[in-house]
Design a protein around this motif. Structure first.
Motif, PDB file in Angstrom:
ATOM      1  N   GLN A 188     -10.572  14.882   4.997  1.00 35.84           N
ATOM      2  CA  GLN A 188     -11.944  14.843   3.850  1.00 35.84           C
ATOM      3  C   GLN A 188     -13.154  14.619   4.531  1.00 35.84           C
ATOM      4  OE1 GLN A 188     -10.104  12.056   1.044  1.00 35.84           O
ATOM      5  NE2 GLN A 188      -8.924  13.499  -0.092  1.00 35.84           N
ATOM      6  N   PRO A 189     -13.160  13.778   5.540  1.00 37.49           N
ATOM      7  CA  PRO A 189     -14.348  13.426   6.075  1.00 37.49           C
ATOM      8  C   PRO A 189     -14.926  14.389   6.802  1.00 37.49           C
ATOM      9  CG  PRO A 189     -12.779  11.518   6.626  1.00 37.49           C
ATOM     10  CD  PRO A 189     -12.019  12.693   5.974  1.00 37.49           C
TER      11      PRO A 189
ATOM     12  N   GLU B 241      -0.288   7.168   2.935  1.00 31.17           N
ATOM     13  CA  GLU B 241      -1.282   8.201   2.656  1.00 31.17           C
ATOM     14  C   GLU B 241      -0.716   9.617   2.775  1.00 31.17           C
ATOM     15  OE1 GLU B 241      -5.721   9.199   4.142  1.00 31.17           O
ATOM     16  OE2 GLU B 241      -4.429   7.899   5.351  1.00 31.17           O
TER      17      GLU B 241
ATOM     18  N   GLU C 101       0.794  -1.270   0.119  1.00 33.51           N
ATOM     19  CA  GLU C 101       0.078   0.017  -0.079  1.00 33.51           C
ATOM     20  C   GLU C 101       0.660   1.177  -0.082  1.00 33.51           C
ATOM     21  OE1 GLU C 101      -2.814   0.153   3.036  1.00 33.51           O
ATOM     22  OE2 GLU C 101      -3.774  -1.756   2.446  1.00 33.51           O
TER      23      GLU C 101
ATOM     24  N   ALA D 277      -5.358  16.836  12.282  1.00 40.94           N
ATOM     25  CA  ALA D 277      -5.268  15.811  11.202  1.00 40.94           C
ATOM     26  C   ALA D 277      -3.775  15.788  10.690  1.00 40.94           C
ATOM     27  CB  ALA D 277      -6.225  16.243  10.026  1.00 40.94           C
TER      28      ALA D 277
ATOM     29  N   ARG E 148     -16.855  16.747   4.019  1.00 38.49           N
ATOM     30  CA  ARG E 148     -17.449  15.895   2.728  1.00 38.49           C
ATOM     31  C   ARG E 148     -18.871  16.421   2.619  1.00 38.49           C
ATOM     32  NH1 ARG E 148     -16.384  10.288   3.592  1.00 38.49           N
ATOM     33  NH2 ARG E 148     -14.030  10.633   2.813  1.00 38.49           N
TER      34      ARG E 148
ATOM     35  N   THR F  95      -3.087  13.517   7.802  1.00 33.35           N
ATOM     36  CA  THR F  95      -3.241  13.091   6.543  1.00 33.35           C
ATOM     37  C   THR F  95      -4.634  13.802   5.610  1.00 33.35           C
ATOM     38  OG1 THR F  95      -4.458  11.044   7.139  1.00 33.35           O
ATOM     39  CG2 THR F  95      -2.100  11.135   7.134  1.00 33.35           C
ATOM     40  N   HIS F  96      -4.662  13.701   4.289  1.00 32.96           N
ATOM     41  CA  HIS F  96      -5.693  14.017   3.521  1.00 32.96           C
ATOM     42  C   HIS F  96      -6.916  13.128   3.955  1.00 32.96           C
ATOM     43  CE1 HIS F  96      -3.485  15.972  -0.008  1.00 32.96           C
ATOM     44  NE2 HIS F  96      -3.232  16.619   1.187  1.00 32.96           N
ATOM     45  N   GLY F  97      -6.476  11.682   4.335  1.00 33.92           N
ATOM     46  CA  GLY F  97      -7.762  11.008   4.811  1.00 33.92           C
ATOM     47  C   GLY F  97      -8.544  11.211   6.105  1.00 33.92           C
ATOM     48  N   GLU F  98      -7.758  11.866   6.842  1.00 31.42           N
ATOM     49  CA  GLU F  98      -8.325  12.526   8.107  1.00 31.42           C
ATOM     50  C   GLU F  98      -9.248  13.687   7.735  1.00 31.42           C
ATOM     51  OE1 GLU F  98      -5.433  11.332  11.692  1.00 31.42           O
ATOM     52  OE2 GLU F  98      -4.491  12.271   9.982  1.00 31.42           O
TER      53      GLU F  98
ATOM     54  N   ARG G 272       0.374  13.206   3.290  1.00 32.67           N
ATOM     55  CA  ARG G 272       0.441  14.075   4.274  1.00 32.67           C
ATOM     56  C   ARG G 272      -0.356  15.313   4.215  1.00 32.67           C
ATOM     57  NH1 ARG G 272       1.923  11.698   9.355  1.00 32.67           N
ATOM     58  NH2 ARG G 272       3.095  13.633   9.907  1.00 32.67           N
TER      59      ARG G 272
END
Length: 229
Positions: free
Chosen positions: A53-54, A7, A4, A46, A57, A48-51, A9
């Motif tokens: 975006q939600p 993610e 993988e 946060a 959203r 990362t982007h994954g943290e 940053r």
């Protein structure tokens, strides 16, 4: 065998953009203050982007609007005019003051014609929270050694046509483009040794919201600086 990818940053600028979306959302009433505090705290923490975006959203970008039917148009920008026109019968069709004063303000209902007069007195006509029996309104103001103040929101469609002799008949305040569906108000009349003033002012609720927003933004900046120290 595949591995993988790490993610991406998040940068400080990206965290600040998310914070701006959240500030706009609470100002527009899309989220409440408790949810705003929770999301904002998560945004600044946060990594990362994954943290990030939600957290936004389900929110539009600042400055964008969603399509609404005219009946549902109740925002400050639109004035909520669709829900405030055709709300008769009028609760007042005129006012007069002799050595005294009068006021019409709050959620009163304005008729298509309103007459106001003062003699050595004063009067206030506030249309910011008013309802309207019809969309087209004519307000006639007459003063003799007295004054009448008419207060309207910046986005109302208002035309001032009166004149004064040894007095004044004018308009002050910042004017914005009339909102779609705004009442069409004509303010006319005559001032002799007195004055009629039309003032454009934001609604009390909007003033409180902006004050709270500025206060909250200042606290957020102070909190962010402390976290960086």
């Amino acid at each position: 065998m595949t591995s993988e990818l790490p993610e991406m940053r998040a940068s400080d600028a990206e965290r600040e953009r998310v914070a701006e979306v959240l500030r706009e959302a609470v100002a527009e009433g899309r989220i409440d203050m408790e949810e705003f505090d929770t999301r904002l705290d998560a945004a600044y923490k946060a990594r990362t982007h994954g943290e990030l975006q939600p957290l936004v959203r389900d929110l539009p970008a600042p400055g964008t609007t969603t399509e609404l039917t005219p009946a549902a148009d109740a925002g400050e920008g639109g004035g909520g005019w669709a829900s405030r026109i055709g709300r008769g019968p009028a609760t007042s069709r005129g006012a007069f003051a002799f050595w005294g004063g009068f006021n019409r303000k709050g959620t009163w209902t304005v008729g298509p014609k309103f007459h106001a007069g003062v003699f050595q007195g004063g009067g206030d006509i506030d249309l910011r929270e008013a309802r309207f029996e019809q969309r087209d309104v004519v307000i006639r103001c007459f003063t003799l050694m007295g004054g009448i103040r008419v207060v309207v929101p910046p986005d109302m469609d208002v035309t001032v046509r009166g004149f004064g002799v040894m007095g004044g008949f004018g308009e002050t305040g910042d004017t914005s483009e009339p909102s779609p569906g705004s009442p069409r108000v004509i303010i006319t009349g005559f001032a002799l040794m007195g004055g009629v003033g039309v003032e454009r002012k934001i609604r009390s609720a909007e003033k409180r919201r902006l004050k709270e927003e500025r206060k909250k933004a200042a606290l957020e900046k102070d909190k962010f600086r402390k976290e960086l120290d």
